[in-house]
Design a protein around this motif. Structure first.
Motif, PDB file in Angstrom:
ATOM      1  N   LEU A  19      11.646 -12.793 -28.619  1.00 20.72           N
ATOM      2  CA  LEU A  19      12.028 -11.396 -28.576  1.00 20.72           C
ATOM      3  C   LEU A  19      10.869 -10.526 -29.052  1.00 20.72           C
ATOM      4  CD1 LEU A  19      15.634 -11.520 -30.078  1.00 20.72           C
ATOM      5  CD2 LEU A  19      14.884 -11.914 -27.724  1.00 20.72           C
ATOM      6  N   SER A  20      10.744  -9.372 -28.437  1.00 23.13           N
ATOM      7  CA  SER A  20       9.706  -8.424 -28.827  1.00 23.13           C
ATOM      8  C   SER A  20      10.336  -7.084 -29.154  1.00 23.13           C
ATOM      9  CB  SER A  20       8.702  -8.232 -27.688  1.00 23.13           C
ATOM     10  OG  SER A  20       8.056  -9.439 -27.361  1.00 23.13           O
ATOM     11  N   CYS A  21       9.694  -6.382 -30.051  1.00 25.54           N
ATOM     12  CA  CYS A  21      10.155  -5.039 -30.415  1.00 25.54           C
ATOM     13  C   CYS A  21       8.914  -4.180 -30.606  1.00 25.54           C
ATOM     14  CB  CYS A  21      10.981  -5.085 -31.692  1.00 25.54           C
ATOM     15  SG  CYS A  21      11.559  -3.469 -32.258  1.00 25.54           S
ATOM     16  N   THR A  22       8.763  -3.204 -29.736  1.00 19.81           N
ATOM     17  CA  THR A  22       7.633  -2.293 -29.852  1.00 19.81           C
ATOM     18  C   THR A  22       8.124  -0.951 -30.388  1.00 19.81           C
ATOM     19  OG1 THR A  22       7.927  -1.630 -27.543  1.00 19.81           O
ATOM     20  CG2 THR A  22       6.351  -3.386 -28.003  1.00 19.81           C
ATOM     21  N   ARG A  23       7.240  -0.262 -31.050  1.00 18.28           N
ATOM     22  CA  ARG A  23       7.645   0.977 -31.699  1.00 18.28           C
ATOM     23  C   ARG A  23       6.653   2.092 -31.438  1.00 18.28           C
ATOM     24  NH1 ARG A  23       4.196   1.996 -35.626  1.00 18.28           N
ATOM     25  NH2 ARG A  23       3.105   0.272 -36.713  1.00 18.28           N
ATOM     26  N   SER A  24       7.115   3.307 -31.595  1.00 18.18           N
ATOM     27  CA  SER A  24       6.224   4.454 -31.580  1.00 18.18           C
ATOM     28  C   SER A  24       5.616   4.602 -32.975  1.00 18.18           C
ATOM     29  CB  SER A  24       6.997   5.710 -31.168  1.00 18.18           C
ATOM     30  OG  SER A  24       8.075   5.946 -32.065  1.00 18.18           O
ATOM     31  N   GLU A  25       4.789   5.599 -33.145  1.00 21.75           N
ATOM     32  CA  GLU A  25       4.111   5.784 -34.430  1.00 21.75           C
ATOM     33  C   GLU A  25       5.113   6.067 -35.544  1.00 21.75           C
ATOM     34  OE1 GLU A  25       0.687   4.589 -33.206  1.00 21.75           O
ATOM     35  OE2 GLU A  25       0.908   5.376 -35.241  1.00 21.75           O
ATOM     36  N   LEU A  26       4.795   5.545 -36.726  1.00 22.57           N
ATOM     37  CA  LEU A  26       5.638   5.749 -37.901  1.00 22.57           C
ATOM     38  C   LEU A  26       4.976   6.728 -38.852  1.00 22.57           C
ATOM     39  CD1 LEU A  26       6.677   2.067 -38.699  1.00 22.57           C
ATOM     40  CD2 LEU A  26       8.162   3.868 -37.856  1.00 22.57           C
ATOM     41  N   PRO A  27       5.780   7.394 -39.682  1.00 23.98           N
ATOM     42  CA  PRO A  27       5.209   8.317 -40.673  1.00 23.98           C
ATOM     43  C   PRO A  27       4.563   7.603 -41.845  1.00 23.98           C
ATOM     44  CG  PRO A  27       7.594   8.254 -40.867  1.00 23.98           C
ATOM     45  CD  PRO A  27       7.243   7.451 -39.648  1.00 23.98           C
ATOM     46  N   SER A  28       4.675   6.275 -41.887  1.00 20.21           N
ATOM     47  CA  SER A  28       4.098   5.511 -42.988  1.00 20.21           C
ATOM     48  C   SER A  28       3.537   4.204 -42.449  1.00 20.21           C
ATOM     49  CB  SER A  28       5.152   5.222 -44.057  1.00 20.21           C
ATOM     50  OG  SER A  28       4.659   4.310 -45.029  1.00 20.21           O
ATOM     51  N   ASN A  29       2.492   3.712 -43.101  1.00 22.45           N
ATOM     52  CA  ASN A  29       1.930   2.418 -42.720  1.00 22.45           C
ATOM     53  C   ASN A  29       2.576   1.272 -43.481  1.00 22.45           C
ATOM     54  OD1 ASN A  29       0.050   3.472 -40.888  1.00 22.45           O
ATOM     55  ND2 ASN A  29      -1.374   3.952 -42.548  1.00 22.45           N
ATOM     56  N   THR A  30       3.474   1.587 -44.402  1.00 24.84           N
ATOM     57  CA  THR A  30       4.134   0.563 -45.203  1.00 24.84           C
ATOM     58  C   THR A  30       5.623   0.580 -44.889  1.00 24.84           C
ATOM     59  OG1 THR A  30       2.519   0.912 -46.969  1.00 24.84           O
ATOM     60  CG2 THR A  30       4.488  -0.316 -47.522  1.00 24.84           C
ATOM     61  N   TYR A  31       6.109  -0.539 -44.378  1.00 25.20           N
ATOM     62  CA  TYR A  31       7.509  -0.575 -43.980  1.00 25.20           C
ATOM     63  C   TYR A  31       7.985  -2.022 -43.861  1.00 25.20           C
ATOM     64  CZ  TYR A  31       5.117  -1.299 -39.543  1.00 25.20           C
ATOM     65  OH  TYR A  31       4.286  -1.759 -38.560  1.00 25.20           O
ATOM     66  N   ALA A  32       9.256  -2.206 -43.989  1.00 24.78           N
ATOM     67  CA  ALA A  32       9.870  -3.511 -43.755  1.00 24.78           C
ATOM     68  C   ALA A  32      10.353  -3.571 -42.311  1.00 24.78           C
ATOM     69  CB  ALA A  32      11.050  -3.717 -44.688  1.00 24.78           C
ATOM     70  N   VAL A  33      10.316  -4.770 -41.742  1.00 29.82           N
ATOM     71  CA  VAL A  33      10.837  -4.967 -40.401  1.00 29.82           C
ATOM     72  C   VAL A  33      11.819  -6.128 -40.433  1.00 29.82           C
ATOM     73  CG1 VAL A  33       8.808  -4.092 -39.226  1.00 29.82           C
ATOM     74  CG2 VAL A  33       8.958  -6.518 -39.745  1.00 29.82           C
ATOM     75  N   ALA A  34      12.784  -6.084 -39.562  1.00 28.65           N
ATOM     76  CA  ALA A  34      13.783  -7.157 -39.545  1.00 28.65           C
ATOM     77  C   ALA A  34      14.434  -7.267 -38.179  1.00 28.65           C
ATOM     78  CB  ALA A  34      14.860  -6.898 -40.602  1.00 28.65           C
ATOM     79  N   TRP A  35      15.015  -8.424 -37.951  1.00 27.08           N
ATOM     80  CA  TRP A  35      15.887  -8.654 -36.807  1.00 27.08           C
ATOM     81  C   TRP A  35      17.287  -8.919 -37.344  1.00 27.08           C
ATOM     82  CZ3 TRP A  35      14.651  -8.062 -31.747  1.00 27.08           C
ATOM     83  CH2 TRP A  35      13.296  -8.020 -31.416  1.00 27.08           C
TER      84      TRP A  35
END
Length: 125
Positions: A19-35
């Motif tokens: 599975l892939s998940c692409t994103r647009s730009e975020l307001p922060s470079n530090t973030y958690a990601v999850a499925w």
């Protein structure tokens, strides 16, 4: 912020999917990601995540040793490699990003700010 999940499909038990998940730009470079995943008639459950700080990975017990979560910051993407799939893995899979998610809350869907639209994984026996 938009997240786009893809890669789901119909497979047989024992097969693999990525599975892939692409994103647009975020307001922060530090973030958690999850499925997360949600099977029919069940609550959404945590599958795998990467902590906001330290980049450690976490998995729910039922997928340990079979699934691998990873991220590619250069491509603004997060992946879920799923091997040895089982019928009980059948669900809609969602990617999520949390800008302030603490490690102890990785498994709490309410601690995430952005969600993808979900991609269906069906595993036949």
């Amino acid at each position: 912020v938009q997240l786009q999940a893809s890669g789901g499909g119909l497979v047989q038990a024992g097969d693999s999917l990525r599975l892939s998940c692409t994103r647009s730009e975020l307001p922060s470079n530090t973030y958690a990601v999850a499925w997360f995943r949600q099977a029919p008639g069940k609550e959404r459950e945590f599958v795998a995540g990467i902590s906001r700080t330290g980049g450690r990975t976490y998995y729910t017990d039922s997928v340990k040793g079979r699934f691998t979560i990873s991220r590619d910051n250069a491509k603004n993407a997060v992946y879920l490699q799923m091997n040895s799939l089982k019928p009980e893995d059948t669900a809609v899979y969602y990617c999520a990003i949390g800008l302030r998610t603490i490690t102890s809350a990785l498994g709490n869907p309410h601690s995430y700010d952005y969600w993808g639209q979900g991609t269906l994984v069906t595993v036949s026996s």
